[in-house]
Design a protein around this motif. Structure first.
Motif, PDB file in Angstrom:
ATOM      1  N   THR A 201       0.835  -1.202   0.000  1.00  0.00           N
ATOM      2  CA  THR A 201       0.000   0.000   0.000  1.00  0.00           C
ATOM      3  C   THR A 201       0.870   1.251   0.000  1.00  0.00           C
ATOM      4  OG1 THR A 201      -1.744  -1.193   1.197  1.00  0.00           O
ATOM      5  CG2 THR A 201      -1.843   1.222   1.214  1.00  0.00           C
ATOM      6  N   THR A 223      -4.448  -2.048  -4.951  1.00  0.00           N
ATOM      7  CA  THR A 223      -5.521  -1.340  -4.256  1.00  0.00           C
ATOM      8  C   THR A 223      -5.963  -2.206  -3.073  1.00  0.00           C
ATOM      9  OG1 THR A 223      -6.307  -0.397  -6.347  1.00  0.00           O
ATOM     10  CG2 THR A 223      -7.803  -0.288  -4.449  1.00  0.00           C
ATOM     11  N   PRO A 224      -5.829  -1.713  -1.823  1.00  0.00           N
ATOM     12  CA  PRO A 224      -6.264  -2.515  -0.664  1.00  0.00           C
ATOM     13  C   PRO A 224      -7.784  -2.655  -0.638  1.00  0.00           C
ATOM     14  CG  PRO A 224      -5.569  -0.330   0.040  1.00  0.00           C
ATOM     15  CD  PRO A 224      -5.236  -0.431  -1.427  1.00  0.00           C
ATOM     16  N   LEU A 233      -5.495  -7.692  -1.213  1.00  0.00           N
ATOM     17  CA  LEU A 233      -4.894  -6.758  -2.155  1.00  0.00           C
ATOM     18  C   LEU A 233      -5.444  -7.035  -3.539  1.00  0.00           C
ATOM     19  CD1 LEU A 233      -1.128  -6.799  -1.052  1.00  0.00           C
ATOM     20  CD2 LEU A 233      -2.877  -5.094  -0.471  1.00  0.00           C
TER      21      LEU A 233
END
Length: 359
Positions: A201, A223-224, A233
């Protein structure tokens, strides 16, 4: 007089007008100039410098290195309308021209010119045969399409195979295995280690180390996501990596606070350092030549003692409103010990900081 070894490499006798050591700058410059006409725009400067250095070390210094990856890289990025043989011939013809001009006024060395020509021919012949192998002539894209990468990862998911993923956190490598949870047309969900989640991140992306199985390592945007209470993720926008720049041979750390380092008595700010190299930033152009040798003065606030280290400039890049200078360090045993202790201590501090973010 040195003669070709195994018909492939050659070391020149130096004379008053020619030095193998100082010619490296001119050889790299010639490589960069030729590459403008013969290679694709996607062949970036860093890859060009690495390729030029490998060819130089193999031919001029006779280093026992494998240049096949460098030739494969050249073959991949050359323009379709030109041949790799043509590029290399032009490059070494420029060297031959430079060397011939250097012989003016050094008549005793003219007798060696035929041996040099034979060495060049042998080297080019070896390069030609290397590029005839299937792995070298296979056409590859500069960027792997997302569907190709995702299909590969879906195959691993069905086989319940985990993947190795890598990030850097303040230049410290963070590497764990991860589970592939789900794939779709343009995205992949993975379950990674908690430390990996933070590092990925922070970095905004993640390296997938799959060169052995896939042929290339991959890099994906991260993108978390939180899905059904699980931290995942989401990976997208996959790129192939054709060099191992992301796999550092030594741990590189950034200082805890701003540290002034002197390059030939010019003040710069330390960006990061390892046992192999150092990079510094400076608001002005120091007018240094590529591969120029300098003395780097590291203050005692870093290692407890002042270090005067010999270094070679290997890359210059723009950075914010100034420049970043990258040097390869030549450490003596005492300097290696002092710097190694600092890097180990700083590495532990950075990892502790990362772990605290989990709390």
């Amino acid at each position: 007089m040195h003669t070709p070894e195994s018909g492939t490499t050659f070391a020149l006798i130096e004379h008053k007008n020619f030095s193998v050591k100082t010619y490296k700058q001119q050889f790299v410059k010639s490589f960069l100039e030729h590459s403008v006409h013969y290679t694709k725009p996607s062949f970036n400067r860093s890859s060009k410098l690495k390729t030029a250095a490998a060819l130089y070390d193999k031919f001029f210094l006779r280093h026992n290195i494998d240049i096949a990856p460098s030739l494969e890289r050249l073959n991949r990025y050359k323009k379709k309308e030109v041949s790799l043989d043509y590029f290399l011939s032009d490059l070494f013809f420029k060297f031959l021209s430079d060397y011939t001009h250097s012989l003016i006024g050094a008549s005793n060395n003219w007798k060696h010119l035929n041996n040099i020509i034979k060495a060049i021919e042998a080297f080019l012949d070896e390069c030609h045969h290397m590029t005839l192998s299937p792995s070298s002539t296979q056409e590859t894209n500069d960027v792997i399409p997302d569907d190709v990468a995702i299909t590969f990862l879906e195959t691993l998911r069905r086989q319940s195979q985990k993947i190795r993923v890598l990030n850097t956190y303040h230049s410290i490598p963070i590497e764990f295995t991860a589970k592939i949870v789900h794939t779709s047309a343009n995205k992949v969900l993975i379950k990674a280690h908690a430390l990996q989640d933070i590092a990925a991140t922070y970095q905004g992306g993640i390296y997938i180390l799959c060169e052995e199985a896939f042929g290339y390592d991959l890099f994906a945007k991260v993108t978390p996501r939180v899905i059904k209470g699980h931290d995942l993720l989401e990976l997208s926008q996959f790129d192939s990596l054709t060099s191992g720049i992301h796999k550092r041979q030594t741990v590189r750390v950034a200082p805890l606070s701003q540290t002034t380092v002197l390059i030939n008595n010019y003040s710069t700010v330390l960006f990061d350092i390892s046992l192999g190299g150092i990079s510094m930033v400076c608001p002005r152009d120091l007018k240094l030549e590529l591969y120029e040798r300098v003395t780097v003065k590291v203050p005692d606030t870093l290692c407890g003692t002042v270090l005067h280290i010999e270094a070679e400039l290997i890359h210059v890049s723009t950075f914010e409103d100034g420049y970043k200078y990258h040097f390869q360090l030549e450490l003596n045993p005492s300097q290696e010990s002092d710097l190694g202790k600092y890097i180990y201590q700083r590495q532990n501090e950075i990892i502790s900081d990362l772990k605290e973010k989990l709390i």
